[in-house]
Design a protein around this motif. Structure first.
Motif, PDB file in Angstrom:
ATOM      1  N   HIS A   1      11.116  10.762   1.044  1.00  0.00           N
ATOM      2  CA  HIS A   1      12.002  10.236   0.083  1.00  0.00           C
ATOM      3  C   HIS A   1      12.306   8.644   0.353  1.00  0.00           C
ATOM      4  O   HIS A   1      11.784   8.257   1.313  1.00  0.00           O
ATOM      5  CB  HIS A   1      13.302  10.924   0.121  1.00  0.00           C
ATOM      6  CG  HIS A   1      14.135  10.859   1.407  1.00  0.00           C
ATOM      7  ND1 HIS A   1      13.780  11.623   2.536  1.00  0.00           N
ATOM      8  CD2 HIS A   1      14.939   9.890   1.458  1.00  0.00           C
ATOM      9  CE1 HIS A   1      14.740  11.121   3.239  1.00  0.00           C
ATOM     10  NE2 HIS A   1      15.517  10.276   2.772  1.00  0.00           N
ATOM     11  N   TYR A   2      12.835   7.997  -0.502  1.00  0.00           N
ATOM     12  CA  TYR A   2      13.183   6.516  -0.397  1.00  0.00           C
ATOM     13  C   TYR A   2      14.747   6.119  -0.277  1.00  0.00           C
ATOM     14  O   TYR A   2      15.641   6.780  -1.143  1.00  0.00           O
ATOM     15  CB  TYR A   2      12.365   5.560  -1.281  1.00  0.00           C
ATOM     16  CG  TYR A   2      10.978   5.770  -1.015  1.00  0.00           C
ATOM     17  CD1 TYR A   2      10.394   4.385  -0.584  1.00  0.00           C
ATOM     18  CD2 TYR A   2      10.169   6.570  -1.339  1.00  0.00           C
ATOM     19  CE1 TYR A   2       9.099   4.367  -0.257  1.00  0.00           C
ATOM     20  CE2 TYR A   2       8.765   6.582  -1.018  1.00  0.00           C
ATOM     21  CZ  TYR A   2       8.285   5.372  -0.531  1.00  0.00           C
ATOM     22  OH  TYR A   2       6.987   5.192  -0.298  1.00  0.00           O
ATOM     23  N   ALA A   3      15.120   5.295   0.266  1.00  0.00           N
ATOM     24  CA  ALA A   3      16.399   4.750   0.388  1.00  0.00           C
ATOM     25  C   ALA A   3      16.342   3.354  -0.023  1.00  0.00           C
ATOM     26  O   ALA A   3      14.997   2.801  -0.090  1.00  0.00           O
ATOM     27  CB  ALA A   3      16.959   4.676   1.914  1.00  0.00           C
ATOM     28  N   TYR A   4      17.223   2.888  -0.694  1.00  0.00           N
ATOM     29  CA  TYR A   4      17.035   1.510  -1.333  1.00  0.00           C
ATOM     30  C   TYR A   4      18.250   0.501  -1.055  1.00  0.00           C
ATOM     31  O   TYR A   4      19.294   0.654  -0.932  1.00  0.00           O
ATOM     32  CB  TYR A   4      17.231   1.609  -2.875  1.00  0.00           C
ATOM     33  CG  TYR A   4      16.006   2.542  -3.541  1.00  0.00           C
ATOM     34  CD1 TYR A   4      14.885   2.037  -3.620  1.00  0.00           C
ATOM     35  CD2 TYR A   4      16.341   3.974  -3.616  1.00  0.00           C
ATOM     36  CE1 TYR A   4      13.966   2.891  -4.283  1.00  0.00           C
ATOM     37  CE2 TYR A   4      15.496   5.109  -3.937  1.00  0.00           C
ATOM     38  CZ  TYR A   4      14.526   4.247  -4.470  1.00  0.00           C
ATOM     39  OH  TYR A   4      13.053   5.370  -4.965  1.00  0.00           O
ATOM     40  N   GLN A   5      17.756  -0.515  -0.242  1.00  0.00           N
ATOM     41  CA  GLN A   5      18.688  -1.461   0.288  1.00  0.00           C
ATOM     42  C   GLN A   5      18.876  -2.730  -0.677  1.00  0.00           C
ATOM     43  O   GLN A   5      17.865  -3.420  -1.156  1.00  0.00           O
ATOM     44  CB  GLN A   5      18.307  -2.156   1.366  1.00  0.00           C
ATOM     45  CG  GLN A   5      19.242  -3.050   2.206  1.00  0.00           C
ATOM     46  CD  GLN A   5      19.161  -3.228   3.531  1.00  0.00           C
ATOM     47  OE1 GLN A   5      18.084  -3.422   4.029  1.00  0.00           O
ATOM     48  NE2 GLN A   5      20.166  -3.441   4.504  1.00  0.00           N
ATOM     49  N   PRO A   6      20.114  -2.961  -1.245  1.00  0.00           N
ATOM     50  CA  PRO A   6      20.579  -3.949  -2.240  1.00  0.00           C
ATOM     51  C   PRO A   6      20.151  -5.385  -1.610  1.00  0.00           C
ATOM     52  O   PRO A   6      20.550  -5.614  -0.483  1.00  0.00           O
ATOM     53  CB  PRO A   6      21.717  -3.835  -2.579  1.00  0.00           C
ATOM     54  CG  PRO A   6      22.002  -2.553  -2.301  1.00  0.00           C
ATOM     55  CD  PRO A   6      21.356  -2.156  -1.008  1.00  0.00           C
TER      56      PRO A   6
ATOM     57  N   VAL B   1      10.880   3.941   2.824  1.00  0.00           N
ATOM     58  CA  VAL B   1      10.351   5.163   2.900  1.00  0.00           C
ATOM     59  C   VAL B   1      11.181   5.938   4.252  1.00  0.00           C
ATOM     60  O   VAL B   1      11.136   5.228   5.207  1.00  0.00           O
ATOM     61  CB  VAL B   1       8.573   5.252   3.199  1.00  0.00           C
ATOM     62  CG1 VAL B   1       8.499   4.538   4.459  1.00  0.00           C
ATOM     63  CG2 VAL B   1       8.581   6.864   2.993  1.00  0.00           C
ATOM     64  N   ARG B   2      11.517   7.247   4.021  1.00  0.00           N
ATOM     65  CA  ARG B   2      12.184   7.856   4.942  1.00  0.00           C
ATOM     66  C   ARG B   2      11.532   9.368   5.038  1.00  0.00           C
ATOM     67  O   ARG B   2      11.010   9.897   4.235  1.00  0.00           O
ATOM     68  CB  ARG B   2      13.666   8.161   4.480  1.00  0.00           C
ATOM     69  CG  ARG B   2      14.226   6.839   4.405  1.00  0.00           C
ATOM     70  CD  ARG B   2      14.528   6.236   5.780  1.00  0.00           C
ATOM     71  NE  ARG B   2      15.607   4.975   5.937  1.00  0.00           N
ATOM     72  CZ  ARG B   2      15.212   3.854   6.084  1.00  0.00           C
ATOM     73  NH1 ARG B   2      13.831   3.593   6.044  1.00  0.00           N
ATOM     74  NH2 ARG B   2      15.965   2.889   6.158  1.00  0.00           N
TER      75      ARG B   2
ATOM     76  N   PRO C   1       9.920   5.119  10.213  1.00  0.00           N
ATOM     77  CA  PRO C   1       8.632   4.656   9.866  1.00  0.00           C
ATOM     78  C   PRO C   1       7.676   3.994  10.970  1.00  0.00           C
ATOM     79  O   PRO C   1       6.533   3.927  10.571  1.00  0.00           O
ATOM     80  CB  PRO C   1       8.934   3.449   8.912  1.00  0.00           C
ATOM     81  CG  PRO C   1      10.189   4.178   8.327  1.00  0.00           C
ATOM     82  CD  PRO C   1      11.012   4.587   9.581  1.00  0.00           C
ATOM     83  N   SER C   2       8.405   3.394  11.994  1.00  0.00           N
ATOM     84  CA  SER C   2       7.486   2.544  13.085  1.00  0.00           C
ATOM     85  C   SER C   2       6.642   3.592  13.766  1.00  0.00           C
ATOM     86  O   SER C   2       5.698   3.388  14.422  1.00  0.00           O
ATOM     87  CB  SER C   2       8.399   2.133  14.118  1.00  0.00           C
ATOM     88  OG  SER C   2       9.160   3.100  14.493  1.00  0.00           O
ATOM     89  N   ARG C   3       6.952   5.074  13.501  1.00  0.00           N
ATOM     90  CA  ARG C   3       5.974   5.915  14.116  1.00  0.00           C
ATOM     91  C   ARG C   3       5.097   6.519  12.905  1.00  0.00           C
ATOM     92  O   ARG C   3       3.904   6.759  13.494  1.00  0.00           O
ATOM     93  CB  ARG C   3       7.105   7.355  14.489  1.00  0.00           C
ATOM     94  CG  ARG C   3       7.883   6.715  15.837  1.00  0.00           C
ATOM     95  CD  ARG C   3       8.355   8.004  16.403  1.00  0.00           C
ATOM     96  NE  ARG C   3       7.265   8.848  17.085  1.00  0.00           N
ATOM     97  CZ  ARG C   3       7.632  10.353  17.300  1.00  0.00           C
ATOM     98  NH1 ARG C   3       8.710  10.731  16.965  1.00  0.00           N
ATOM     99  NH2 ARG C   3       6.600  10.867  17.723  1.00  0.00           N
TER     100      ARG C   3
END
Length: 267
Positions: A23-28, A44-45, A56-58
């Motif tokens: 799923h996705y988080a959204y940073q304003p 992306v999460r 994500p770094s993994r």
């Protein structure tokens, strides 16, 4: 026999991608001139039932190394464009920033794929900004034609972590970026250190001199926001604006943020 950690992670990621459990988080990101929402960055999460939250770094390097990055990118564009349309139906107007891998650009038809996704979902090309890290741009100089095709289509290109690599100045001159994202390292003590303040102001000036927009990352305090406004930085992003949000939380954040903007910038 237990599978090696990387194989277990890869198997879990493949299953999550196939079964659409990412799923996705959204940073304003806000305009420092107006205080209004300018753009959201899609992040992306992945939360695995056994391994928990996997950063994500993994899993991004695994996707790049095992031929899954294009599938992930298409999945992400579909999810994020669908969400953008839902926001727009509620009267929320903003741009969308989407992170891509340098490996995506190895496909000659990648700009056409992105354009087709925009058309499929009814997202204007000018509402999309593709972000690349500075490290990835080391291999992009030979992909000038591919990057230029994005610009011809009206899609923005941002270089992330600006200022952290020795070849930055050469890259922003050679490649058709529309925006630089100044790394949080320089922002963190800009209100306390004259050296950092001079560097940040110089990078904003450099961006503007090249006809690019400047975004400052890692903005955490009211003092930083006021300083960056005084430096005529274009956009701010960071926990001082907002942490990454669930999609359904964005409307409430907008209402709360705009109500407090005048106090935020008051002397």
């Amino acid at each position: 026999m237990t599978a090696p950690p990387d194989l277990k992670l890869l198997d879990g990621f493949e299953r999550a991608l196939i079964n659409e459990r990412l799923h996705y988080a959204y940073q304003p990101k806000i305009s420092l001139a107006t205080g209004k929402l300018k753009r959201v960055e899609a992040l992306v999460r992945w939360h695995d039932p056994e391994m928990g939250a996997v950063p994500p770094s993994r899993f991004i390097p695994l996707a790049e190394g095992h031929g899954l990055i294009d599938q992930l990118t298409r999945y992400g564009l579909d999810r994020c464009f669908t969400q953008w349309k839902e926001w727009r139906a509620k009267g929320i107007e903003c741009e969308l920033a989407f992170n891509i891998s340098a490996m995506n650009l190895n496909a000659l038809d990648f700009p056409d794929i992105v354009e087709a996704k925009c058309e499929e979902h009814g997202v204007p090309a000018e509402c999309l900004v593709l972000e690349l890290t500075e490290g990835s741009t080391q291999s992009l100089v030979n992909l000038m034609d591919t990057l230029t095709r994005f610009r011809i289509k009206g899609i923005g290109l941002a270089i992330d972590d600006f200022g952290t690599g020795y070849s930055t100045m050469k890259l922003v001159r050679q490649l058709p970026f529309t925006e630089v994202k100044i790394d949080r390292f320089f922002i963190s003590d800009a209100t306390r250190s004259m050296d950092s303040r001079v560097i940040v102001e110089a990078m904003i000036g450099l961006a503007h001199g090249l006809g690019l927009s400047a975004t400052c990352e890692g903005v955490e305090t009211r003092e930083q926001i006021q300083l960056l406004r005084a430096m005529e930085c274009d956009v701010a992003q960071g926990y001082g604006v907002s942490k990454p949000l669930l999609a359904e939380d964005l409307p409430g954040w907008i209402e709360q943020w705009e109500a407090g903007w005048d106090e935020m910038i008051a002397p």
